[in-house]
Scaffold this active site. Sequence first.
Site: not given
Length: 404
Positions: A176-178, A181
């Site tokens: 989810t973070d990647v 980004g």
Amino acid sequence: MAGPLSHIKVLELSRVLAGPWAAQTLADLGADVVKVERPGAGDDTRTWGPPWAGEGEDRQAAYFLSTNRGKRSVTIDFERPEGQELVRRLAAEADVVIENFKVGGLKKYGLDYDSLKAVNPRLVYCSVTGFGQTGPYAPRAGYDFMIQGLGGLMSITGLPDGEPGGGPVKVGVAVTDVFTGLYATIGIMGALAHRDRTGEGQMVDMALLDVQVAILANQGMNYLVSGKAPQRLGNAHPNIVPYQAFPTRDGHIIIAIGNNGQFSKFCTAAGRPELAQDPRFADNASRVAHRADMVAILTDLMPTRTTREWLDALEPLGVPCGPINDLQAVFEDPQVQARGLRQDLPHPVLGSVPTVANPIRYSATPLAHDRAPPMLGADTEDVLGGQLGLGAEDIAALRDKGVI
């Protein structure tokens, strides 16, 4: 030639993963990225080890190295008025600001979008938060693991509840973070394209929850169309059969059959051509309807050969299949090596550090991986002197006060 964004200046006020991933991607594309970090501490991930590259005081956490390639590090305490002024001056010359503080967290420092827009109307300001700038959850902090659960990903990841080892499982990378980004990078480049036409900057509001729901992809649409929430299927696919991992004589193999022609070739190579004529398996819809029968047959059939024997039989026929590699096998794979996915970057203290190359391949503006993730504050004097024009005495005075 320089990267396609070599004319862009980015000021990064973010840490950990989603914001730094966006900034690293822009750096890979050629942008000049200045990362502002806390004096004496820096990005939280500088301490997220082991594993470490190097030893002693100069050791660098692998986590930090994974997401800060191509940047310059400046240490500024913007809880101090002098530090806030330095950041505002940097933002006045920047094309892009990326921050991932909680909603409203930078307003008290005069570093929120409205404050910086006043000094730089052309600024593209990307804010990465857990839940976005609006809605009842906006004030909350958001973390990848929590968002994978809240956003539905863990409801479709893992073995079914009734099987041994069943239950919710997070993905092994903070996806989810990647993805946030990457979506942030896309949003920023879209805003820059708009600015090129109009001269007007804008705010890009990125939320981890929004991204997690968006990347549910076909599973999200499966629910919206049917009204039935998809369940965990382990390695199986909700819409395609056979499309999962099966045990072999010495391990496992992935079979990912996407059409009837591939299924017929598979059956012939497996010595079971009659399966392609079986009404239960005649087309994909039938195979999905008779999933349990299909899987039971293949679970008995696949262990009759080794993984390598199956690969040798299926790959020449164009039947999608593959091994399940650990990361040592990944980086030893000849295709991975041929594509240069491991790069070793010169490092001022450690000699060199490895990195995983950006996967974008341009024909006219190839990406250059030539700047290792920076040591904390390594570029403070260079940026404040070269970019803001501060003299040696001014910089020394700021250092004595603990502002930098």
